[in-house]
Each structure stands twice: as C-alpha cells, then as structure tokens.
Design an enzyme around this catalytic site. Sequence first.
Site, PDB file in Angstrom:
ATOM      1  N   GLY A 106      94.481  19.752 103.750  1.00 29.07           N
ATOM      2  CA  GLY A 106      93.855  19.857 105.072  1.00 29.07           C
ATOM      3  C   GLY A 106      94.170  18.639 105.936  1.00 29.07           C
ATOM      4  O   GLY A 106      94.376  18.763 107.145  1.00 29.07           O
ATOM      5  N   ASP A 107      94.229  17.452 105.314  1.00 35.91           N
ATOM      6  CA  ASP A 107      94.519  16.240 106.084  1.00 35.91           C
ATOM      7  C   ASP A 107      95.981  16.223 106.548  1.00 35.91           C
ATOM      8  O   ASP A 107      96.281  15.805 107.668  1.00 35.91           O
ATOM      9  CB  ASP A 107      94.223  14.992 105.237  1.00 35.91           C
ATOM     10  CG  ASP A 107      92.722  14.831 104.994  1.00 35.91           C
ATOM     11  OD1 ASP A 107      91.935  15.341 105.808  1.00 35.91           O
ATOM     12  OD2 ASP A 107      92.354  14.207 103.983  1.00 35.91           O
TER      13      ASP A 107
ATOM     14  N   ALA B 293      92.177   7.778 107.118  1.00 35.47           N
ATOM     15  CA  ALA B 293      93.420   7.138 106.672  1.00 35.47           C
ATOM     16  C   ALA B 293      94.458   8.190 106.277  1.00 35.47           C
ATOM     17  O   ALA B 293      95.644   8.073 106.607  1.00 35.47           O
ATOM     18  CB  ALA B 293      93.133   6.211 105.494  1.00 35.47           C
TER      19      ALA B 293
END
Length: 306
Positions: free
Chosen positions: A253-254, A43
């Site tokens: 990181g996402d 998500a």
Amino acid sequence: MSSRLCVLGSLNMDLVVTTPRFPLPGETVLGGSFHRSPGGKGANQAVAAARLGAEVAMIGCLGRDDHGAELRRVLATEGIDHQAVSESASPTGVALIQVQTSGENQIVVAPGANADLSPARLENHHSALQQADLLLMQMEVPAATVWRAAELACDAGTLVVLNAAPAQSLPAEAPDLLDALLVNQAEAATLSDLPLETPPEDLLRALLAQGFAEVILTAGKAGAWAGRKSESGLQILFQKAFPVVAVDSVGAGDAFAGAWSMARAEGRSQQECLQRGAVAGALATTARGAIPAMPSRAAWKDAKFP
Ligand code: ADP
C-alpha cells in the site's frame, strides 16, 4: 517530467521477531530470528517516491536516539530532504512485529516522537508544504497536524492527498481540503461505515458520496479502483493487479501511495496513475519488509507497463 513531493508522516524502526506461534497472555515463547528495518508509513511512502525519481522532502519527528540517527541516515541515503524532520525528547517510534511461521503477523506500535509532531512544529516548514506539487500524508501522526498541513498546502495550491491509514474518523471539512483520498478495502469500510465484505466499487461510491473529489481504493491482488466526480457524473476506473510471485505484502500500500502520488504530481491521467501505483505495489510484494522492498528505479524501468 519531474515532480516535487512533500511527505508528512511517521518514521518508525520495525523490530521483527519470527515465532512458531503467538504467545498466549502471560506466556513466553522461544522465537526464531530477529531483525530490524526502517519503516513507518511516512518514511515508506517518501522512499517509494524518491526511488522512482521524485524530489521528496519529508516532515516528521524523530527521537534523539540510535533509531532516530539510523532513520535520518536512511532518508539522506535515499536523497530525501530531511531538514523538516525535527527531534523531540521522546524515543523514536518503534513497531514491535511478531511474524508467525504461517506468515501472519501481530504488531504493536509505540508512536514515541511521531506523537510529538504537533502543528507548532510546522511553523518553520511552511515552504516545504507550499513549494511542493503534492503533499502526501497518512494518519500515524497527530490528526491536528495533518489538517493544519492540509490547510497550508491547500492555500498554496499544492495538491493534498491523504492515505487514511490507519483509518480514523475524518473531520467534516476533510472533503474540502483533500484533492484525493487513498484507502485500502478495510479503511474504506471503516470510513464509510459499511461491512468489510461490501464490493469495492460500492465502497468507492459511498466515499465519493461523502463529498471527496477523488477516491482511490486498493484491494490487494484484486486490483485498484479510482473514482472521480466529473460533469458527466461519476467516473470509475479499474486497474487489475500485476501478476507477481508475492512473498510478503508488507509495504504494498505504501509503494502504491508513493508511486500514485508521484504520477499524480506529474499530471498523468487517472488510469496512468493507477497503473503506476499498481506496478509499484506489486513489486513491493516480491521482497520482504517495507523500505527494503520499495521498488528500485531499475526494477521499475524493467516492469512491463500494460
Ligand atoms: P495495503 O498494503 O494498504 O493493504 P493493498 O494490499 O491493497 O494495500 O495493496 C496495494 C496495491 O498493491 C494493490 O492495489 C495492488 O495493485 C498491489 N498489490 C498488493 N498485493 C498484490 C499482489 N499479491 N499481487 C500483485 N499486486 C499486489
């Protein structure tokens, strides 16, 4: 330039409590504030790309509960196509997060419905994989589903990118199925079986030696590296981190993965992809949480690209 991304991965509700210190086994500690926020690597990365302007479809699995309904609303609000987010009888995934006053955290994830994202659940959603320019996945859902999706996308000519987080051993055919592997330093060390202290460039070389066509390695404020095999040998590029006042590294990181993948799907150069990932990663550290900290289009536009 617009790009179509399919993100296959986890959706979790993060339940966060602050505490003066972590409890010892068997102990109860009176903590501080509590809040919940939508998360899960799948998500988070879907929202990161959608906020920057990519057309995003998500494949995942939620429980039939309040957390599931809330996560679906978040996807809808962000303009993410959630037709391929199915429902199972298990509860929606949750991450129980304790944050110590010092900033350190301890997390236990109950995957719940994420673990029910079986390969069979892809059957009605081949078009989401095949019509995308790029498929972005992580390892918080069953590995069998990740590799089945990679095969379907690969056969359709969709670029396949794996953010190997959390790190786990990859099958022998992984290098043939992936166009790019995205890892942080710890994940790179695990996958290459080298010590964590190994210099990032050496970790990158070790992963390229395993046969991956392109490897991207992020190392927090030390920056990011990209390596690719070309006819003239190995081509390695470096991107330094953007100077920001970081308050919380959760989600960096996402954000990097979402922005890098969007740039890659748009056909940008390796250096441009790295820069975009680095800007998004840096911006994500300037706010708390995962989804709430994913950079807005406005913040992105204001950021000074080098
Ligand atoms: P992960 O969250 O997966 O451990 P990293 O910590 O490596 O990922 O962060 C991803 C990217 O985000 C880095 O390569 C960097 O470009 C950017 N980033 C992370 N932390 C900072 C920071 N403190 N300052 C600036 N950029 C950062």
